[in-house]
Each structure stands twice: as C-alpha cells, then as structure tokens.
Design a protein around this motif. Structure first.
Motif, PDB file in Angstrom:
ATOM      1  N   ASN A 271      57.994 111.821  -2.416  1.00 50.90           N
ATOM      2  CA  ASN A 271      56.922 111.071  -1.753  1.00 50.90           C
ATOM      3  C   ASN A 271      55.566 111.756  -1.813  1.00 50.90           C
ATOM      4  OD1 ASN A 271      58.416 108.888  -1.110  1.00 50.90           O
ATOM      5  ND2 ASN A 271      58.677 109.385   1.052  1.00 50.90           N
ATOM      6  N   SER A 273      54.346 112.783  -4.603  1.00 50.35           N
ATOM      7  CA  SER A 273      53.908 112.700  -5.996  1.00 50.35           C
ATOM      8  C   SER A 273      52.650 111.850  -6.140  1.00 50.35           C
ATOM      9  CB  SER A 273      55.040 112.127  -6.846  1.00 50.35           C
ATOM     10  OG  SER A 273      55.340 110.835  -6.386  1.00 50.35           O
ATOM     11  N   TYR A 276      52.507 107.731  -5.862  1.00 54.92           N
ATOM     12  CA  TYR A 276      52.673 107.237  -4.503  1.00 54.92           C
ATOM     13  C   TYR A 276      51.393 107.506  -3.703  1.00 54.92           C
ATOM     14  CZ  TYR A 276      54.593 106.314   0.090  1.00 54.92           C
ATOM     15  OH  TYR A 276      54.805 105.786   1.350  1.00 54.92           O
ATOM     16  N   VAL A 280      49.882 103.824  -4.231  1.00 57.91           N
ATOM     17  CA  VAL A 280      50.512 103.099  -3.122  1.00 57.91           C
ATOM     18  C   VAL A 280      49.711 103.316  -1.849  1.00 57.91           C
ATOM     19  CG1 VAL A 280      52.591 102.880  -1.687  1.00 57.91           C
ATOM     20  CG2 VAL A 280      52.806 103.245  -4.162  1.00 57.91           C
ATOM     21  N   LYS A 281      49.523 104.601  -1.523  1.00 63.57           N
ATOM     22  CA  LYS A 281      48.938 104.893  -0.223  1.00 63.57           C
ATOM     23  C   LYS A 281      47.427 104.741  -0.183  1.00 63.57           C
ATOM     24  CE  LYS A 281      50.329 107.548   3.459  1.00 63.57           C
ATOM     25  NZ  LYS A 281      51.050 108.621   4.116  1.00 63.57           N
TER      26      LYS A 281
ATOM     27  N   HIS B  82      55.772 115.732   3.316  1.00 62.22           N
ATOM     28  CA  HIS B  82      56.418 115.545   2.010  1.00 62.22           C
ATOM     29  C   HIS B  82      56.009 116.621   1.013  1.00 62.22           C
ATOM     30  CE1 HIS B  82      58.402 111.959   3.208  1.00 62.22           C
ATOM     31  NE2 HIS B  82      57.282 111.362   3.552  1.00 62.22           N
ATOM     32  N   ASP B  86      58.853 118.743  -0.731  1.00 64.91           N
ATOM     33  CA  ASP B  86      58.922 118.713  -2.194  1.00 64.91           C
ATOM     34  C   ASP B  86      58.668 120.091  -2.792  1.00 64.91           C
ATOM     35  OD1 ASP B  86      59.546 116.051  -2.296  1.00 64.91           O
ATOM     36  OD2 ASP B  86      57.507 115.349  -2.655  1.00 64.91           O
ATOM     37  N   GLU B 131      48.903 103.420   9.601  1.00 64.25           N
ATOM     38  CA  GLU B 131      48.700 103.120   8.195  1.00 64.25           C
ATOM     39  C   GLU B 131      50.012 103.233   7.404  1.00 64.25           C
ATOM     40  OE1 GLU B 131      45.910 105.584   6.085  1.00 64.25           O
ATOM     41  OE2 GLU B 131      46.237 104.331   4.308  1.00 64.25           O
ATOM     42  N   ILE B 135      52.134 100.278   5.296  1.00 61.22           N
ATOM     43  CA  ILE B 135      52.598 100.421   3.900  1.00 61.22           C
ATOM     44  C   ILE B 135      54.104 100.187   3.811  1.00 61.22           C
ATOM     45  CG2 ILE B 135      52.987 102.122   2.058  1.00 61.22           C
ATOM     46  CD1 ILE B 135      50.253 103.329   2.870  1.00 61.22           C
TER      47      ILE B 135
END
Lengths: 411, 424
Positions: A271, A273, A276, A280-281, B82, B86, B131, B135
């Motif tokens: 998420n 990356s 995204y 997307v965001k 994240h 990650d 927000e 989404i």
C-alpha cells in the motif's frame, strides 16, 4: 537456502531431490517442458486440454485420482504458456504410489474416446466460467493478440476460440502426447523427508524403463520489435471502465529480469507503493491499479491494469500511468525505496520456503530456466539491482511505440 | 520385470504429531498461543477479535471497520504505517467472517521489535481518517458492483439469506448499503469491539525470546472484555426453490442445501463425512457424475461447514446453462443414492484415507497447526479433539450413514437456488 541433489537418468529425465525432514508430507512435482507456446495456431488450447486428458486414465491404471485419494494425497496440475506442471502431495509412506502413477502416465495414456469427449466439454465449461461468463474475463484474450503478432504468446492457454477445442481429434491428441511427453522433456522434483538414494532407486525402478522420445527442438518465431503504439477499444456489459497498458520486456532468463521485476514492485507492491499513493490516493484517477511482470519464459510483457474511479476519462487515466512511467525514466529510484522493495522480495521468498510444494515447484522452474540453484541465487540477483539499471530499463521499455493499450468501456 | 498393473500396498495414514502450543496470559488476561518452529527466522502473528459481522448493527460495519484498521491513527497517517510495514518487508492481512475478525502480520524476526509495535498501535488506535474512508468506500462499492454481475455471487447471497432468515449469517449487502454506512459507524464499532475487545493472539514461527515481554508492553494494558454470549440458530428447514433469470448467462450457478449445526452436535462428523463422499474431493460422486461423466461443469462440490452458532450443508456448482435441468436432476439422483443405497466398503475406506491425508496437510508444520488451533478455538474445541477422531472414522458404518442421509438430506428439506438460465 534450499539444498538439493540432482541426477539424470539414461533416458534423459532430470531428477532433483530436496530433503526437508520437518514435514510428513512429500511433494512430487513433474514438469513437462510444453505449454501453449508449442501449439499450432489452428489448434490452440491443446496443451491445456491435454492436461485434462492426463487424468483420464493411463495405460495400466484406469483411475488416477482413486490411487492418489487412497494414498491420502492431493493432486492437481496447471498449464501456462510455457509449461505443464503436475503435482501430488502425499504422506511420505505412500510416496511410491506417485512414482507408479506418474511413470505410467509418461509411458502412455489410455486414450479412451469417452475421456476426450468429456474433457472437451469440461474445458469448454472452464472457458465459459473463467473467460466468458465473468466480468472482464476476456481481458487476457484481448491483450495477448494485441501485443504479439508472431510469437505464439498471442493466444492464452485456454485457447483462441472454443472451436479449436471442439474440433480436436484423437489422432491429434496422440500425436501431441508422443511429441511432448517424454522423459527427456521432463523435470521431476521430490521435496520432503526423503533420502536421495531411495529416490534414485524409485526413479530407476519406475522411470528408467521408459525410452526417451524424439522431442523436436523448439524453434519459435521471435516477436519483432514493435514500432508503433497499438490501441484497442471494446465495450462490454460491465459496471466499471478499466484500462490495461502493456509494454514488451525481456525474457525470464535475461539479466535484466530481476530489475524489471523490482521496478514493478516500486510501482505497485504494497500500500505504500507509487501507483496507489499517486494515482489512487492523491489524484483519485483509479480505485485500484497494479503493475506486474507476466513472468513468461520468452520475452514477456510488463502490465499496468486499473479500474477507473467514477467519472474519470480513459484519457486522464492513461495520462496518470504515463506520468508514472516518465518519472521512472527521468528520476532515479531512491536508495530507501529500492531497499524497501528488496526487503519485501526477501521476506516473500523466505515465507514461500515454508512449504515443500512451493520449494519443489521453484526448483523445477529454476532447472527449466537453466540452473536449479537459481532458486537460491535469485535473492543475490535481486539484491544486486541498482537504481541506474531500473532507469535504463524504464527508458528502454516505457516507450509509446512499445505499448499496447486496451480501453475496456462499460456499456 | 516391473509389473505396472499391480496395485502397490497402501500404507496406513497415521495422525500427525500435534505440537503443543505454549499458552500464556498477558497482564490483562488476553490469552496468547505460541506455536514454535518452522526453521526460518520469521513469524506470523494473528489477532483474533470477536468482531465478526454477526455483531454489527448495520450492514458493512464490521467488514469496513476491519478493512480500515491499518489506515491511520491520530499520530500516524496511513502512508506512514504502510511505508514502515513495507520497508521492513512485513506483510499484513485483514479478514472478517460472520464469527471473527482476524488481523495478521507476517514479519522477519530481525525486524520484529520495530514492526510489531507499529502493527499493534495501528489496530488499537485506528482513527478512520475521512479521506481514506472515502477511497475505500469507492473501491469496495466498485468491487461489489462487479461481483454482482457474477451468477455465483448472486446465488451465494440469496442462498444464505434464505437459509438464515432470522440470523446475521444470512445478511448480505446491497449496493445502497455503501451509501448508508458512515465513518462514525466504523468508529462506533471499533470502540465497542476493538478498543474494548474480546480477543486472542496466535503466533507461529521461530518465536523471538522477548515476545511475551513485548506483547505485555504493547497489549497487556489493552482494555478487554468477556467473550460475547453465544447464541444458536436451530436447524429449521427452508425448502424453497428460488430461480432467478440472468439474461445471456452462459452458465447457471446452483446452490442446494440446508441449515444444520456445528461440531457440538452428535451428527456433525458423520454428516461432514457424507458431504465428502458426495462432493468433497476430486473423485467424489458429484464430480464423477456431473463433471467426469457428463461434462456439464468445470467443478462441483459439497460441504458441511460449522459456524459458532450454527452450521450449513451446501452443494455448489456452475453448470452449462442449457443443461441446468439435467444437472439438478443428477444432483438429486446422487442425494437419493445416499438415502437409499449403502456406501460400498471400498469407497468408505477411500474417503477415510482421503480425510486422513487432508488432516496431515492442514496440520503440516507450526504455521498450519497454529491456523488450525485458531479455527478450532472459535468452535470451543482443541487438539484433544483428534484423540478420538481416527477411531470415530474407523467406526463409521454404511447403515448409519444411510440413516443420516435420510434424516438430513431429503429433497423436500433442501433449499434450491439457481441463478442464470432457468428455462428448464
């Protein structure tokens, strides 16, 4: 680290043994070096149809599944554009049953007309279930012929059209078997609590009596360098617009493969990356978007695929993808970002090694690519990738004239 | 000379060796079950909350709340969470079922002390940023509308709705639910079922030495509450036949079944065994008849599933549209065979071996056994269950199985749902 031993029978069958004493389950994985790329363009879907026929009884054993089930095992198979892979996992005490079953299938099939008739129907239902009766199920049926004009990757494993399956004859089925199913065209991997000597003995006993066959050397047309962007627009009865954009990339055994794969991770693994975060965001062009490498053995495709957010045009969505590819072409991936995707690859690799069947499949594929030890060395190859290399690859492949775009509109 | 025609002897399949989970309580009483081993320097942590969909007061509340657990706290944005997860090569997984919500973390041990605190903090202090919520809603709404195009999705929802008419197990979302759910609904659910939670922790792998200490630091003062009371849903039959046409569908989706019970009921294991005979493996009766003999489908299966408060028996398949009628006839024919004929000894034995092999696979190593234990605990059983299981299997006899089929699998007691081609 996966330890293994490798030997070759006189008939050409390659055997790899990996010992893992921690599990009572043994994985028996038999890979045949034949896939949809080896099909005739007027008989597509054949390798996959054949995979089904392999379960229709062999020369001495009428019911394959029954033997597996009595042994407490489970089995399945899959066909890709490159390979056909059969696997059984079973309690180690019953391992010899797997040798008996798979060697008998390699020796010869029963080739009963009933089996052909039924599996033809089953495959047609599979075609419908996964490709025709699913929203977006035909995406890959459209993308492949758009990107490939010469190489047989232009059709999907299920085949170009249902009629190729409908028209298959028993003679063609037999010819396909003797052309591709042979000890000298297969790789056997056994992983589990086993001893190498015992596997040697069982391999000799069951597989050595099968004579090697005349397997024609593969000589596939190379896909010429694409010189013009290709676009395809379709309209379907689906709820949401989607877009796919693919670029030709290197083959699986190319030195650039690992960097290309990491580049796809920079774009869309996890998420945090880029796609995204940005598309997307931040820009809200997509609700979901992925980038990935196809992983084909011959020169393959780098994919972008996304679902458009409500009210976004195809043009704006594509511009979003283009913006991300142009960033990769002009700005070096930072050290932190590169470390991040490498860490992800390392841990995914370590988690995959918890399972004997995964290990067996990875060994078989590595052997096919040319070196079984690739299974271990690939982490070093990923680790050696640097940002400059990723930028060079981005510049090389992310060119409009190298692209194939599918605009898939909701009606 | 090798005789390939001769059957090899089938060796008995023995019960796997079950590992003993190390079990301890944190300062606040939260139970931890640790399954050590695996040989790789990594582990998996699973938080199992009593926060399943059956506890929600509004459709989508539990699932959306679960899906947003790692999307930001008052101190950290979703990006920050994240990015860290990650960066250290960790993976997370979120899952919600009617009975439980599970939040999992897969991490390398060398980053354990950094990743685990981020993970725990994110769950406990989730703040559901507006927000990120919007989404997620867009994503979920789109996925829902895409799934709604699938005959299988529609059939499944209608089936459960009719089986569990007055229980949350039958609830399914409709598109307008996505507009009705608010961020406040998620916050309310989180307050009630996560901030003050009934939960257990499962960890598997080469478990770092300081785990108990770290869990106590991070989780030991988490406000906890007692387990929710467990209701039950009586096995009423709802033998409706519901046929829904879908224009141009190449295949029809079929669901046939009924409400039954969970493993605390005396007939559960035998009924489950019957479901395997009927459609639980590749060579099962339904697969042999409808796929391997008639080629009407790519796959067909039967299962008997236990839930915390109930259970169900179901047959499901996608079949060639124009052969929907034939498929239904053959499915009922197979059910009738179970009610009228004795299962032959050889088939009985084969299915027993198959089931033993499956147990071996589901219990293969500490990760699999930890998952197994987690699921067993939801149903208030543990590995001691297997002490008598093999004997139970060996004592199964075909007469009592036939009686059981008569008791539970009468055609007139089964609900039938068909979505697709209904011109039969």
């Amino acid at each position: 680290m996966i330890n293994f031993e490798r030997f070759i029978l006189d008939n050409g069958l390659k055997v790899i043994v990996h010992q893992d004493k921690s599990t009572p389950i043994v994985a028996f994985n038999l890979l045949y070096d034949v896939g949809a790329r080896d099909e005739d363009s007027s008989r597509t879907g054949f390798a996959h149809l054949f995979e089904h026929l392999m379960f229709g009884g062999s020369v001495n054993i009428s019911d394959y599944d029954e033997v597996v089930e009595k042994s407490g095992g489970q089995n399945n198979a899959f066909t890709s554009n490159d390979i056909t892979n059969y696997y059984i996992t079973l309690p180690k005490d019953n391992l010899e049953q797997a040798f008996r079953l798979e060697s008998d299938r390699m020796l010869s099939l029963a080739f009963t007309p009933k089996s052909l008739e039924v599996q033809r129907q089953v495959v047609i239902e599979e075609f419908k279930q996964n490709y025709l009766n699913q929203p977006y199920g035909d995406v890959h049926l459209l993308l492949r012929p758009l990107a490939y004009k010469h190489h047989p990757y232009q059709w999907a494993t299920i085949g170009k059209e249902v009629s190729h399956i409908e028209d298959a004859t028993m003679e063609e089925v037999k010819a396909f078997f003797y052309k591709h199913y042979a000890p000298n065209n297969a790789i056997l991997v056994i992983a589990g609590d086993v001893e190498v000597d015992e596997i040697k003995r069982l391999s000799e006993k069951w597989f050595a009596p099968i004579e090697s066959r005349d397997v024609p050397k593969r000589n596939l047309p190379k896909e010429p360098r694409q010189v013009e962007a290709r676009k395809l627009t379709v309209e379907r009865d689906v709820p949401v617009d989607i877009i796919y954009k693919t670029f030709h990339m290197c083959s699986r055994d190319d030195a650039n493969f690992f960097a290309t794969d990491l580049m796809s991770d920079v774009l869309s693994r996890g998420n945090s990356s880029r796609l995204y975060a940005s598309l997307v965001k931040d820009k809200k062009l997509f609700t979901e978007i992925d980038a990935f490498v196809g992983g084909d053995l011959d020169a393959g495709l780098f994919y972008f695929g996304g679902k458009l957010a409500d009210g976004v045009s195809m043009k704006d969505a594509e511009a979003g993808i283009d913006l991300e590819t142009s960033k990769l072409k002009t700005i070096l991936v930072s050290d932190d970002e590169l470390t991040k995707v490498k860490n992800k690859v390392i841990s995914a690799h370590m988690f995959s090694e918890l399972n004997v069947l995964n290990k067996a499949m990875n060994l078989a594929t590595s052997e096919l690519i040319g070196d079984p030890n690739l299974v271990n060395k690939q982490l070093e190859f990923y680790d050696a990738v640097n940002s400059e290399q990723i930028m060079e690859i981005a510049i090389d492949i992310f060119r409009q004239e190298n692209s194939n775009t599918l605009y898939y509109h909701a009606k | 000379m090798l005789d390939r025609t001769k059957d090899l002897e089938y060796k008995n399949i023995l019960m796997p060796h079950f590992l003993e989970a190390q079990e301890y309580s944190l300062d606040n009483g939260v139970k931890v079950y640790a399954m050590d081993g695996g040989g790789q320097d990594l582990c998996r942590i699973e938080f199992v909350f009593e926060a399943g969909t059956k506890l929600q007061s509004k459709t989508l509340q539990a699932a959306m709340c679960n899906a947003m657990l790692l999307e930001g706290t008052l101190n950290k944005t979703a990006e920050e969470i994240h990015e860290k997860i990650d960066f250290y090569g960790a993976y997370t997984h979120l899952d919600v079922s009617p009975d439980r919500a599970v939040v999992s973390l897969y991490t390398l041990n060398k980053h354990f002390n950094i990743v685990v605190p981020i993970f725990v903090d994110a769950i406990q202090n989730a703040s559901f940023p507006a927000e990120d919520f919007s989404i997620l809603m867009d994503q979920q709404k789109q996925s829902f509308s895409i799934n709604s195009e699938k005959v299988e999705f529609k059939a499944r929802n209608v089936f459960f709705k009719h089986l569990f008419k007055t229980h949350a197990y039958g609830a399914a979302a409709v598109l307008s639910d996505f507009d009705a759910i608010t961020r406040e609904d998620l916050i309310a659910f989180h307050e009630k079922h996560y901030k003050e939670a009934a939960f257990k922790i499962y960890i598997a792998g080469e478990i770092p030495e300081n785990t108990q200490e770290l869990f106590n630091d991070l989780v030991g003062s988490w406000k906890v509450k007692d387990s929710n009371p467990i209701g039950s849903y009586k096995a009423v039959t709802s033998p409706e036949k519901i046929h829904i046409a879908k224009k141009d569908a190449l295949q029809s989706s079929i669901r046939i079944g009924r409400v039954c019970f969970n493993s605390h009921h005396e007939d559960y294991h035998e009924l489950k065994y019957l479901s395997v005979v009927l459609g639980g493996y590749f060579g099962s009766r339904l697969m042999s008849n409808i796929r391997e003999d008639k080629g009407l489908t790519y796959g067909i299966g039967a299962m008997c599933v236990q839930q915390e408060e109930s259970g169900f028996f179901s047959i499901s398949t996608e079949v060639k549209g124009e052969s929907t009628g034939l498929a239904l006839t053959e499915i009922y024919k197979e059910l009738k065979r179970l009610r009228e004929d004795l299962i032959p000894e050889e088939e009985l034995g084969l299915v027993k071996n198959y089931i033993m092999g499956q147990i071996l696979t589901t219990a293969d190593g500490p990760f699999a056994q930890s998952s197994l234990l987690k699921n067993m605990h939801i149903h208030r059983i543990g590995f001691e269950f297997y002490d008598t299981y093999q004997a139970m299997l060996n004592n199964l006899d075909s007469v009592s199985l036939r009686n059981l089929a008569v008791k539970y699998l009468k055609e007139e007691d089964l609900c039938e749902v068909v979505v697709g081609n209904i011109s039969f």
